[in-house]
Design a protein around this motif. Structure first.
Motif, PDB file in Angstrom:
ATOM      1  N   PRO A  15      40.765   2.725 -66.386  1.00 55.61           N
ATOM      2  CA  PRO A  15      40.695   3.829 -65.590  1.00 55.61           C
ATOM      3  C   PRO A  15      40.167   4.848 -66.122  1.00 55.61           C
ATOM      4  O   PRO A  15      39.310   5.807 -65.596  1.00 55.61           O
ATOM      5  CB  PRO A  15      42.561   4.086 -65.488  1.00 55.61           C
ATOM      6  CG  PRO A  15      42.959   2.793 -65.845  1.00 55.61           C
ATOM      7  CD  PRO A  15      42.139   2.049 -66.818  1.00 55.61           C
ATOM      8  N   SER A  16      40.377   5.119 -67.538  1.00 52.04           N
ATOM      9  CA  SER A  16      39.660   6.372 -68.235  1.00 52.04           C
ATOM     10  C   SER A  16      38.140   6.164 -68.365  1.00 52.04           C
ATOM     11  O   SER A  16      37.344   7.041 -68.133  1.00 52.04           O
ATOM     12  CB  SER A  16      40.004   6.565 -69.705  1.00 52.04           C
ATOM     13  OG  SER A  16      41.592   6.730 -69.644  1.00 52.04           O
ATOM     14  N   LEU A  17      37.708   4.611 -68.668  1.00 56.34           N
ATOM     15  CA  LEU A  17      36.306   4.507 -68.584  1.00 56.34           C
ATOM     16  C   LEU A  17      35.675   4.884 -67.247  1.00 56.34           C
ATOM     17  O   LEU A  17      34.464   5.718 -67.094  1.00 56.34           O
ATOM     18  CB  LEU A  17      35.946   3.288 -69.037  1.00 56.34           C
ATOM     19  CG  LEU A  17      35.875   3.044 -70.415  1.00 56.34           C
ATOM     20  CD1 LEU A  17      35.716   1.358 -70.752  1.00 56.34           C
ATOM     21  CD2 LEU A  17      34.600   3.455 -70.771  1.00 56.34           C
ATOM     22  N   LEU A  18      36.435   4.443 -66.133  1.00 59.05           N
ATOM     23  CA  LEU A  18      35.563   4.666 -64.680  1.00 59.05           C
ATOM     24  C   LEU A  18      35.942   6.082 -64.514  1.00 59.05           C
ATOM     25  O   LEU A  18      34.809   6.468 -63.810  1.00 59.05           O
ATOM     26  CB  LEU A  18      36.787   3.720 -63.884  1.00 59.05           C
ATOM     27  CG  LEU A  18      36.525   2.178 -64.279  1.00 59.05           C
ATOM     28  CD1 LEU A  18      37.225   1.398 -63.178  1.00 59.05           C
ATOM     29  CD2 LEU A  18      35.171   1.700 -63.879  1.00 59.05           C
ATOM     30  N   PHE A  19      36.874   6.620 -64.743  1.00 56.12           N
ATOM     31  CA  PHE A  19      36.967   8.148 -64.512  1.00 56.12           C
ATOM     32  C   PHE A  19      35.875   8.931 -65.003  1.00 56.12           C
ATOM     33  O   PHE A  19      35.133   9.727 -64.458  1.00 56.12           O
ATOM     34  CB  PHE A  19      38.366   8.706 -64.790  1.00 56.12           C
ATOM     35  CG  PHE A  19      38.296  10.434 -64.680  1.00 56.12           C
ATOM     36  CD1 PHE A  19      38.261  10.864 -63.687  1.00 56.12           C
ATOM     37  CD2 PHE A  19      38.245  11.036 -65.918  1.00 56.12           C
ATOM     38  CE1 PHE A  19      38.487  12.415 -63.620  1.00 56.12           C
ATOM     39  CE2 PHE A  19      38.020  12.572 -66.198  1.00 56.12           C
ATOM     40  CZ  PHE A  19      38.247  13.047 -64.878  1.00 56.12           C
ATOM     41  N   VAL A  20      35.662   8.695 -66.125  1.00 59.29           N
ATOM     42  CA  VAL A  20      34.421   9.453 -67.019  1.00 59.29           C
ATOM     43  C   VAL A  20      33.114   8.970 -66.661  1.00 59.29           C
ATOM     44  O   VAL A  20      32.268   9.651 -66.337  1.00 59.29           O
ATOM     45  CB  VAL A  20      34.397   9.082 -68.517  1.00 59.29           C
ATOM     46  CG1 VAL A  20      33.328   9.567 -69.432  1.00 59.29           C
ATOM     47  CG2 VAL A  20      35.749   9.650 -69.133  1.00 59.29           C
ATOM     48  N   LEU A  21      32.839   7.665 -66.367  1.00 56.72           N
ATOM     49  CA  LEU A  21      31.679   7.349 -65.603  1.00 56.72           C
ATOM     50  C   LEU A  21      31.297   7.829 -64.299  1.00 56.72           C
ATOM     51  O   LEU A  21      30.285   8.259 -64.187  1.00 56.72           O
ATOM     52  CB  LEU A  21      31.551   5.863 -65.463  1.00 56.72           C
ATOM     53  CG  LEU A  21      30.296   5.103 -64.822  1.00 56.72           C
ATOM     54  CD1 LEU A  21      29.134   5.617 -65.789  1.00 56.72           C
ATOM     55  CD2 LEU A  21      30.362   3.508 -64.834  1.00 56.72           C
ATOM     56  N   VAL A  22      32.278   7.963 -63.471  1.00 53.63           N
ATOM     57  CA  VAL A  22      32.095   8.589 -62.277  1.00 53.63           C
ATOM     58  C   VAL A  22      31.942  10.158 -62.423  1.00 53.63           C
ATOM     59  O   VAL A  22      31.037  10.713 -61.822  1.00 53.63           O
ATOM     60  CB  VAL A  22      33.442   8.213 -61.222  1.00 53.63           C
ATOM     61  CG1 VAL A  22      33.253   9.075 -59.914  1.00 53.63           C
ATOM     62  CG2 VAL A  22      33.208   6.743 -60.775  1.00 53.63           C
ATOM     63  N   ALA A  23      32.440  10.665 -63.200  1.00 59.54           N
ATOM     64  CA  ALA A  23      32.540  12.223 -63.258  1.00 59.54           C
ATOM     65  C   ALA A  23      30.975  12.644 -63.788  1.00 59.54           C
ATOM     66  O   ALA A  23      30.413  13.418 -63.322  1.00 59.54           O
ATOM     67  CB  ALA A  23      33.545  12.763 -64.351  1.00 59.54           C
ATOM     68  N   ASP A  24      30.709  11.551 -64.780  1.00 55.72           N
ATOM     69  CA  ASP A  24      29.531  12.175 -65.623  1.00 55.72           C
ATOM     70  C   ASP A  24      28.361  11.897 -64.749  1.00 55.72           C
ATOM     71  O   ASP A  24      27.367  12.785 -64.599  1.00 55.72           O
ATOM     72  CB  ASP A  24      29.256  11.320 -66.707  1.00 55.72           C
ATOM     73  CG  ASP A  24      30.052  11.608 -67.910  1.00 55.72           C
ATOM     74  OD1 ASP A  24      30.769  12.851 -67.875  1.00 55.72           O
ATOM     75  OD2 ASP A  24      30.310  10.805 -68.953  1.00 55.72           O
ATOM     76  N   LEU A  25      28.511  10.761 -63.816  1.00 57.63           N
ATOM     77  CA  LEU A  25      27.283  10.639 -62.716  1.00 57.63           C
ATOM     78  C   LEU A  25      27.320  11.610 -61.662  1.00 57.63           C
ATOM     79  O   LEU A  25      25.964  11.842 -61.321  1.00 57.63           O
ATOM     80  CB  LEU A  25      27.244   9.186 -61.947  1.00 57.63           C
ATOM     81  CG  LEU A  25      27.265   7.827 -63.344  1.00 57.63           C
ATOM     82  CD1 LEU A  25      27.519   6.602 -62.509  1.00 57.63           C
ATOM     83  CD2 LEU A  25      25.674   7.833 -63.884  1.00 57.63           C
ATOM     84  N   LEU A  26      28.193  12.194 -61.231  1.00 60.14           N
ATOM     85  CA  LEU A  26      28.367  13.004 -60.126  1.00 60.14           C
ATOM     86  C   LEU A  26      27.848  14.418 -60.532  1.00 60.14           C
ATOM     87  O   LEU A  26      26.969  15.102 -60.072  1.00 60.14           O
ATOM     88  CB  LEU A  26      29.727  13.357 -59.628  1.00 60.14           C
ATOM     89  CG  LEU A  26      30.272  12.018 -58.960  1.00 60.14           C
ATOM     90  CD1 LEU A  26      31.967  12.427 -58.253  1.00 60.14           C
ATOM     91  CD2 LEU A  26      29.709  11.964 -57.543  1.00 60.14           C
ATOM     92  N   PHE A  27      28.308  14.707 -61.818  1.00 63.75           N
ATOM     93  CA  PHE A  27      27.791  16.206 -62.392  1.00 63.75           C
ATOM     94  C   PHE A  27      26.523  15.829 -62.974  1.00 63.75           C
ATOM     95  O   PHE A  27      25.812  17.096 -63.076  1.00 63.75           O
ATOM     96  CB  PHE A  27      28.849  16.341 -63.543  1.00 63.75           C
ATOM     97  CG  PHE A  27      30.007  17.118 -62.906  1.00 63.75           C
ATOM     98  CD1 PHE A  27      30.204  18.561 -62.562  1.00 63.75           C
ATOM     99  CD2 PHE A  27      31.164  16.436 -62.667  1.00 63.75           C
ATOM    100  CE1 PHE A  27      31.386  19.117 -62.192  1.00 63.75           C
ATOM    101  CE2 PHE A  27      32.392  17.082 -62.346  1.00 63.75           C
ATOM    102  CZ  PHE A  27      32.496  18.201 -61.921  1.00 63.75           C
ATOM    103  N   SER A  28      25.945  14.877 -63.242  1.00 64.95           N
ATOM    104  CA  SER A  28      24.716  14.740 -63.586  1.00 64.95           C
ATOM    105  C   SER A  28      23.646  15.197 -62.438  1.00 64.95           C
ATOM    106  O   SER A  28      22.245  15.756 -62.842  1.00 64.95           O
ATOM    107  CB  SER A  28      24.358  13.184 -64.164  1.00 64.95           C
ATOM    108  OG  SER A  28      24.556  12.407 -63.038  1.00 64.95           O
ATOM    109  N   CYS A  29      24.008  15.113 -61.311  1.00 67.80           N
ATOM    110  CA  CYS A  29      23.239  15.680 -60.285  1.00 67.80           C
ATOM    111  C   CYS A  29      22.818  17.231 -60.403  1.00 67.80           C
ATOM    112  O   CYS A  29      21.898  17.586 -60.027  1.00 67.80           O
ATOM    113  CB  CYS A  29      23.843  15.120 -58.866  1.00 67.80           C
ATOM    114  SG  CYS A  29      23.984  13.395 -58.473  1.00 67.80           S
ATOM    115  N   ALA A  30      24.079  17.854 -60.720  1.00 66.48           N
ATOM    116  CA  ALA A  30      23.850  19.424 -60.840  1.00 66.48           C
ATOM    117  C   ALA A  30      23.496  19.846 -61.899  1.00 66.48           C
ATOM    118  O   ALA A  30      22.876  20.812 -62.253  1.00 66.48           O
ATOM    119  CB  ALA A  30      25.336  19.830 -60.525  1.00 66.48           C
TER     120      ALA A  30
END
Length: 346
Positions: free
Chosen positions: A95-110
Motif C-alpha cells: 500500500p505504501s508503494l502504491l500511495f507514493v507512486l500515485v502521489a508522485d505521479l499526481l504532483f508531477s503534473c504541477a
C-alpha cells in the motif's frame, strides 16, 4: 519464558509510536526550516536517524521474543516465522508503494521539475517491491531502512531455523548475509545490524534481567552516555552510542516488566492503536512532507499541516492495511498448509 507484562507491552507500543513521530518531526524540521547541512548535523545529530537506530533495537527485541515463543509453543516452525514476517512487511509495503507512486505521479503534473521525480521508474518500483537494495522510488526515501531490516530478518530466520529446514535456511543465510554485510552495512548508516542483534540478545536474556532489578537501574547512566557521545560526535549512527541506547532501553523495559501492576484497558487500547499505524507513517510521511513543502514553501503553516496530514493519512491507510497483518498471516499459513496437504496426497 514468561509473557511481557502489561506495562512492558504498553512501553513498546508507546516507543514505536514515539520513534515514528521523531522521524516525522525531524524530517519536517529539516525540510521546512532548511536545517540540512547546518543545524543538522553541525549542532546536533539528525534526530530522525537516531530514531531509526531505536527502531532497529525494537525490531530485534520483539522478533527474538516472537521466535522464542514460536519454539516454546510451536516447536520451532520455520514456515510460521517466514510467513509472519512476509505478512507484517508486505501488508504495509505494497500500500505504501502504491500511495507514493500515485502521489508522485499526481504532483508531477504541477511540479514537473521536482528533484525526486527522477527516481520514479518501473525499475525502482520492482526493486523496492522486492526490497533489493536500490534507489528509493520517488519520495519513498525511508524504504532504505526497510531494505536493510528485511535481509536481517532473512538472515536471522536462516540461522535460527537451520536445523528445521536446512536447505531453505542455507539459501536465506547466504542471501541475508550478502545483503546485510556486503551491501547494506557499507552505506552511511553503518552496522545497524549490530544494533538489531543486540536487541535480539537483550530479548534472549530479558527474563533474567527482569529478575535482577538492581541491574535495571543502570538504564539512565546508559542513556546519559549515549546522549554524550551523540552530542560530542554529531554522528547519529555512532555504534557505541547506539549500543548504549539499546542497553538503556532493554534495562528500562526489564524494570517495567518486573512491575505486575495492571494497565487500564483504555490506556492499552490507546497505545496499541497509536503503535498500529507507526510503520505506515514511517513509510509514507516523507511523501506528504515533500509535496506540501513544494506547494506551501518553507512555512510554519506548511510544517504544522504536513505533520497533521501525515498522521491522518497514515492512520487511514493503516486502518485498511497494516492493522490486518495478523489476519493476512493466518490466511497465508492456511494456504501453505493446504498446498502441502495436496502435495502429500497420492
Amino acid at each position: 519464558m514468561r509473557p511481557l507484562s502489561e506495562k512492558c507491552v504498553t512501553f513498546f507500543d508507546f516507543l514505536r509510536f514515539g520513534l515514528a513521530q521523531v522521524v516525522l518531526i525531524g524530517h519536517g524540521i529539516g525540510m521546512f526550516y532548511n536545517y540540512w547541512g547546518g543545524f543538522f548535523p553541525e549542532r546536533i545529530p539528525y534526530l530522525q536517524q537516531i530514531a531509526v537506530v531505536g527502531f532497529f533495537f525494537v525490531s530485534g527485541f520483539l522478533i527474538c521474543r516472537s521466535v522464542m515463543t514460536n519454539f516454546k509453543y510451536k516447536g520451532g516452525d520455520a514456515t510460521h516465522y517466514f510467513v509472519d514476517r512476509f505478512a507484517r512487511i508486505y501488508t504495509t509495503l505494497i500500500p505504501s508503494l502504491l500511495f507514493v507512486l500515485v502521489a508522485d505521479l499526481l504532483f508531477s503534473c504541477a511540479y514537473p521539475e521536482a528533484a525526486l521525480l527522477t527516481y520514479v521508474s518501473a525499475k525502482n518500483f520492482i526493486y523496492n517491491l522486492g526490497l533489493i537494495p536500490s534507489m528509493p522510488l520517488g519520495t519513498l526515501r525511508p524504504i532504505w531502512s526497510l531494505m536493510f531490516e528485511w535481509w536481517i530478518y532473512i538472515l536471522f530466520g536462516g540461522l535460527v531455523f537451520f536445523r528445521k529446514r536446512w536447505f531453505l535456511c542455507l539459501i536465506c543465510i547466504w542471501m541475508g548475509a550478502k545483503y546485510t554485510f556486503t551491501v547494506n552495512a557499507q552505506g552511511e548508516a553503518g552496522h545497524l545490524e549490530v544494533i538489531w542483534f543486540a536487541g535480539a540478545l537483550g530479548a534472549f536474556w530479558f527474563d533474567r534481567l527482569t529478575q535482577r532489578t538492581e541491574i535495571s537501574r543502570l538504564s539512565w547512566p546508559a542513556f546519559i552516555g549515549a546522549v554524550a557521545i551523540y552530542l560530542y560526535t554529531k554522528n547519529s549512527y555512532h555504534l557505541v552510542a547506539g549500543l548504549l541506547m539499546t542497553l538503556g532501553l532493554v534495562l528500562l523495559a526489564a524494570r517495567l516488566n518486573s512491575d505486575e501492576e495492571a494497565v487500564s484497558q483504555v490506556k492499552k487500547q490507546r497505545y496499541a492503536a497509536l503503535a498500529g499505524f507507526s510503520f505506515t507513517l514511517f513509510m509514507t510521511h516523507y511523501t506528504v512532507l515533500y509535496w506540501i513543502q513544494q506547494a506551501l514553501g518553507s512555512t510554519t503553516i506548511g510544517f504544522l499541516s504536513s505533520i497533521l496530514l501525515a498522521n491522518l493519512l497514515a492512520f487511514a491507510l493503516a486502518y485498511c492495511t497494516e492493522r490486518h497483518h495478523k489476519t493476512v498471516a493466518v490466511l497465508l499459513l492456511e494456504l501453505v498448509r493446504r498446498r502441502r496437504w495436496r502435495l502429500s496426497q497420492p
